[in-house]
Design a protein around this motif. Structure first.
Motif, PDB file in Angstrom:
ATOM      1  N   ALA A 135       0.859  -1.178   0.000  1.00  0.00           N
ATOM      2  CA  ALA A 135       0.000   0.000   0.000  1.00  0.00           C
ATOM      3  C   ALA A 135       0.897   1.230   0.000  1.00  0.00           C
ATOM      4  O   ALA A 135       1.693   1.425   0.927  1.00  0.00           O
ATOM      5  CB  ALA A 135      -0.899   0.008   1.231  1.00  0.00           C
ATOM      6  N   TRP A 137       1.087   5.090   0.392  1.00  0.00           N
ATOM      7  CA  TRP A 137       0.291   6.167   0.987  1.00  0.00           C
ATOM      8  C   TRP A 137       0.727   7.528   0.448  1.00  0.00           C
ATOM      9  O   TRP A 137       1.913   7.848   0.386  1.00  0.00           O
ATOM     10  CB  TRP A 137       0.459   6.133   2.498  1.00  0.00           C
ATOM     11  CG  TRP A 137      -0.029   7.342   3.252  1.00  0.00           C
ATOM     12  CD1 TRP A 137       0.728   8.277   3.903  1.00  0.00           C
ATOM     13  CD2 TRP A 137      -1.397   7.736   3.461  1.00  0.00           C
ATOM     14  NE1 TRP A 137      -0.069   9.220   4.492  1.00  0.00           N
ATOM     15  CE2 TRP A 137      -1.378   8.915   4.238  1.00  0.00           C
ATOM     16  CE3 TRP A 137      -2.625   7.202   3.049  1.00  0.00           C
ATOM     17  CZ2 TRP A 137      -2.553   9.571   4.621  1.00  0.00           C
ATOM     18  CZ3 TRP A 137      -3.784   7.854   3.432  1.00  0.00           C
ATOM     19  CH2 TRP A 137      -3.736   9.020   4.214  1.00  0.00           C
ATOM     20  N   THR A 222      -0.959  -0.953  -4.577  1.00  0.00           N
ATOM     21  CA  THR A 222      -2.169  -0.130  -4.486  1.00  0.00           C
ATOM     22  C   THR A 222      -1.765   1.263  -4.050  1.00  0.00           C
ATOM     23  O   THR A 222      -1.025   1.422  -3.073  1.00  0.00           O
ATOM     24  CB  THR A 222      -3.161  -0.721  -3.467  1.00  0.00           C
ATOM     25  OG1 THR A 222      -3.653  -1.972  -3.949  1.00  0.00           O
ATOM     26  CG2 THR A 222      -4.344   0.217  -3.248  1.00  0.00           C
ATOM     27  N   TRP A 224      -2.882   4.840  -2.461  1.00  0.00           N
ATOM     28  CA  TRP A 224      -3.901   5.125  -1.453  1.00  0.00           C
ATOM     29  C   TRP A 224      -3.636   6.513  -0.872  1.00  0.00           C
ATOM     30  O   TRP A 224      -2.483   6.852  -0.582  1.00  0.00           O
ATOM     31  CB  TRP A 224      -3.835   4.036  -0.384  1.00  0.00           C
ATOM     32  CG  TRP A 224      -4.351   4.354   0.980  1.00  0.00           C
ATOM     33  CD1 TRP A 224      -5.545   4.924   1.300  1.00  0.00           C
ATOM     34  CD2 TRP A 224      -3.685   4.088   2.217  1.00  0.00           C
ATOM     35  NE1 TRP A 224      -5.670   5.032   2.674  1.00  0.00           N
ATOM     36  CE2 TRP A 224      -4.541   4.518   3.254  1.00  0.00           C
ATOM     37  CE3 TRP A 224      -2.467   3.505   2.556  1.00  0.00           C
ATOM     38  CZ2 TRP A 224      -4.200   4.417   4.611  1.00  0.00           C
ATOM     39  CZ3 TRP A 224      -2.116   3.395   3.899  1.00  0.00           C
ATOM     40  CH2 TRP A 224      -2.981   3.840   4.906  1.00  0.00           C
ATOM     41  N   ALA A 230      -5.906  11.738  -1.894  1.00  0.00           N
ATOM     42  CA  ALA A 230      -6.888  10.986  -2.679  1.00  0.00           C
ATOM     43  C   ALA A 230      -7.100  11.625  -4.049  1.00  0.00           C
ATOM     44  O   ALA A 230      -7.225  10.929  -5.062  1.00  0.00           O
ATOM     45  CB  ALA A 230      -8.213  10.906  -1.921  1.00  0.00           C
ATOM     46  N   PHE A 252      -7.185   3.461  -3.788  1.00  0.00           N
ATOM     47  CA  PHE A 252      -8.002   3.576  -2.570  1.00  0.00           C
ATOM     48  C   PHE A 252      -8.027   5.050  -2.191  1.00  0.00           C
ATOM     49  O   PHE A 252      -6.997   5.622  -1.834  1.00  0.00           O
ATOM     50  CB  PHE A 252      -7.386   2.737  -1.449  1.00  0.00           C
ATOM     51  CG  PHE A 252      -8.303   2.418  -0.305  1.00  0.00           C
ATOM     52  CD1 PHE A 252      -8.822   1.130  -0.156  1.00  0.00           C
ATOM     53  CD2 PHE A 252      -8.622   3.370   0.650  1.00  0.00           C
ATOM     54  CE1 PHE A 252      -9.650   0.816   0.929  1.00  0.00           C
ATOM     55  CE2 PHE A 252      -9.447   3.067   1.723  1.00  0.00           C
ATOM     56  CZ  PHE A 252      -9.961   1.780   1.866  1.00  0.00           C
ATOM     57  N   GLU A 254      -9.763   8.279  -0.056  1.00  0.00           N
ATOM     58  CA  GLU A 254     -10.562   8.795   1.042  1.00  0.00           C
ATOM     59  C   GLU A 254     -10.712  10.304   0.861  1.00  0.00           C
ATOM     60  O   GLU A 254      -9.746  11.050   0.936  1.00  0.00           O
ATOM     61  CB  GLU A 254      -9.887   8.508   2.377  1.00  0.00           C
ATOM     62  CG  GLU A 254      -9.637   7.032   2.662  1.00  0.00           C
ATOM     63  CD  GLU A 254      -8.910   6.842   3.984  1.00  0.00           C
ATOM     64  OE1 GLU A 254      -9.465   7.228   5.033  1.00  0.00           O
ATOM     65  OE2 GLU A 254      -7.782   6.325   3.971  1.00  0.00           O
ATOM     66  N   LEU A 481      -8.906  -1.949   3.969  1.00  0.00           N
ATOM     67  CA  LEU A 481      -7.736  -1.582   3.172  1.00  0.00           C
ATOM     68  C   LEU A 481      -6.818  -2.785   2.977  1.00  0.00           C
ATOM     69  O   LEU A 481      -6.372  -3.066   1.852  1.00  0.00           O
ATOM     70  CB  LEU A 481      -6.965  -0.450   3.849  1.00  0.00           C
ATOM     71  CG  LEU A 481      -5.589  -0.136   3.253  1.00  0.00           C
ATOM     72  CD1 LEU A 481      -5.727   0.489   1.870  1.00  0.00           C
ATOM     73  CD2 LEU A 481      -4.788   0.771   4.186  1.00  0.00           C
TER      74      LEU A 481
END
Length: 549
Positions: A135, A137, A222, A224, A230, A252, A254, A481
């Motif tokens: 993931a 970020w 992924t 995220w 986002a 992903f 938010e 997640l």
């Protein structure tokens, strides 16, 4: 657009204990090129922090595209985060008690112009052959603030271990405000727009080049993010003709989606102001002049521009991704409308009261006429008076209809506060999300959520970024997640053995996973039909402003 940054999350994260750590006698190491990086052993996870993923962007390298790092050699201490990128200072006073402390009292870790570093947090069991998914970020902060050190990726990794679905957590710093999103004709001519997004893309290329050394499968990435992060994810989906370059396989998001956007030349007024304040007005090459002025001089000029809480602009932010002809040939929403977007699984959701924290400084707006002027000037400059009248009819002054939603007459800071909060939240967050789903939900797997937790928070309700306390605090979104990163589907068994199914979003039956306040577990499915006519009208005004209707 937060970032305003969640120092409290570090405290939340440290309180999450999933197992007793076992610290080994030797520090973990990883070899990249001919360099050895020495990390931190926390027991359940290894952390390799502050690794440069690009060459310096300081000094004369300022306001240029990121360049890949030179081959690593020697021994490197990777036990502390690198400095955050330079942050925009907020000069907008906020009355005490109106914003949650995690937003209004964020600490200020070290920052630097030389800031492009990346962090990798792995399960302690990793080997180069582990092939874990990852993931990546991307923090928020309105493209003005934010840094990786504000978020503890160990929470995500530790939870993934508890779920027997281990993932690796990666985060990167990217340039902000005028250092990352300078906008003008000069910037457009030089092909240097959206440098912050270019930094993110360079970090994703770094992941592909080096991540196998950390036990990661480079085909299982992924991306995220939250808020500006986002939005960044959404724009990474639509750049390059929607081709991922093999850099990621899932998104992903938010509180953010591919957004409308103006041409980069629309930033000319702010650019000219900065040029003047730095003494570069007489230079034959103002962009080159901005590279050689002292960094503190440039930062001071940037700090003199309106910040994200400015009462004259609201969420019409100064620093944002713009159409530059290189990274973004058209606005993100236009590209979605044309089907130019990566065909990959997506999770995308919002908080219920996205607009509240950005409206607490708008106390000077008290009449219908002032609301109409503020919204038309900042969001729909081409709208007619009749269109604005229709918009205000769909978003009435009645506090019971405004945001925080479902709180009746409460939280009405001013006669227009809840109305402005509803408008700003729908224009910037809910409308782009719903449009994305309308366009793509029959073409690619999409899952939607709505966080309604925190309704009792005075004045701001389930405010923008409040969902971060769930995901970085080890809540349900953490589990979803982890499942998504592993399977490209957020569904999976919760640690209690219970399962709450999160269905794919279908336009004919648009269900959303909805997070509610106690009693826990407070999850239910709701239908994405709230404010249907109002948000549709917002979308049409947006398209008119973007020139596609």
């Amino acid at each position: 657009m937060t970032g305003l940054v969640f120092a409290v999350l570090a405290l939340l994260a440290s309180a999450v204990s999933l197992a007793s750590p076992t610290v080994r006698s030797t520090a973990p190491t990883v070899v990249l090129d001919r360099g050895t990086f020495v990390g931190v052993d926390t027991g359940l996870n290894f952390q390799f922090l502050g690794i440069p993923f690009a060459q310096s962007v300081a000094g004369t390298a300022r306001l240029r595209l990121p360049k890949p790092n030179l081959p690593y050699t020697g021994i490197h201490n990777a036990t502390t985060f690198g400095p955050g990128c330079l942050q925009q200072a907020s000069t907008t006073p906020v009355p005490p008690g109106l914003l949650p402390s995690s937003i209004s009292n964020a600490s200020a870790p070290p920052t630097s112009e030389d800031c492009l570093t990346i962090n990798v947090v792995t399960p302690a069991s990793f080997t180069p052959k582990s092939r874990f998914p990852v993931a990546v970020w991307i923090y928020g902060g309105g493209f003005e603030t934010g840094m990786t050190s504000s978020f503890d990726g160990g929470v995500i990794v530790n939870r993934s271990i508890a779920l027997s679905e281990p993932v690796v957590y990666v985060s990167m710093n990217y340039r902000l405000s005028g250092f990352g999103f300078l906008a003008s004709q000069e910037v457009k001519d030089a092909g240097l727009g959206n440098l912050g997004l270019q930094d993110q893309r360079e970090a994703l290329r770094w992941v592909q080049k080096y991540i196998t050394a950390f036990g990661i499968d480079p085909t299982k990435v992924t991306i995220w993010g939250e808020s500006a992060g986002a939005i960044s994810v959404g724009l990474q989906l639509v750049t390059n003709g929607g081709k991922t370059e093999g850099l990621f396989r899932g998104g992903f998001m938010e509180s953010g989606s591919p957004t409308p956007g103006t041409d980069i030349t629309m930033g000319q007024t702010v650019y000219n102001q900065i040029v003047a304040e730095t003494g570069c007005s007489g230079s034959p090459d103002t962009l080159e002049c901005l590279r050689i002025v002292p960094v503190d001089t440039l930062l001071a000029a940037i700090n003199a521009t309106p910040d994200i809480l400015n009462p004259n602009q609201g969420l019409n932010i100064t620093w944002e991704p713009r159409v530059d002809g290189v990274f973004l040939p058209e606005s993100g929403q236009n590209l979605v409308a044309k089907g130019i977007i990566a065909d990959i699984p997506i999770v995308n959701g919002d908080c219920d009261d996205e607009g509240t924290i950005f409206s607490v400084t708008l106390a000077n707006i008290t009449t219908d006429e002032q609301v109409s002027d503020f919204i038309s000037r900042n969001f729909f400059p081409g709208a007619s008076s009749s269109q604005m009248a229709n918009l205000l009819a769909l978003y009435p002054q009645d506090p019971a209809a405004g945001s925080p939603f479902d709180t009746g007459e409460q939280n009405a800071l001013t006669p227009q506060y809840k109305r402005l909060a509803a408008l700003q939240g729908d224009i910037i967050f809910q409308s782009p999300r719903r449009f994305l789903f309308e366009q793509r939900a029959t073409k690619q797997p999409i899952f939607s959520f709505l966080s309604k937790r925190g309704k009792s928070t005075p004045f701001v309700g389930a405010f923008h970024s409040s969902d971060l306390q769930n995901i970085y605090g080890g809540g349900e979104l953490t589990d979803y997640l982890v499942h998504f990163v592993n399977h490209l589907d957020p569904n999976g068994p919760l640690v209690t053995g219970e399962t709450f199914a999160w269905p794919r979003y279908e336009p004919s039956h648009p269900q959303m996973l909805t997070l509610l306040d106690a009693p826990l577990p407070a999850l239910e499915l709701t239908t994405d039909t709230f404010r249907l006519d109002a948000i549709s009208f917002v979308r049409n005004l947006t398209f008119q402003s973007d020139g596609i209707l």
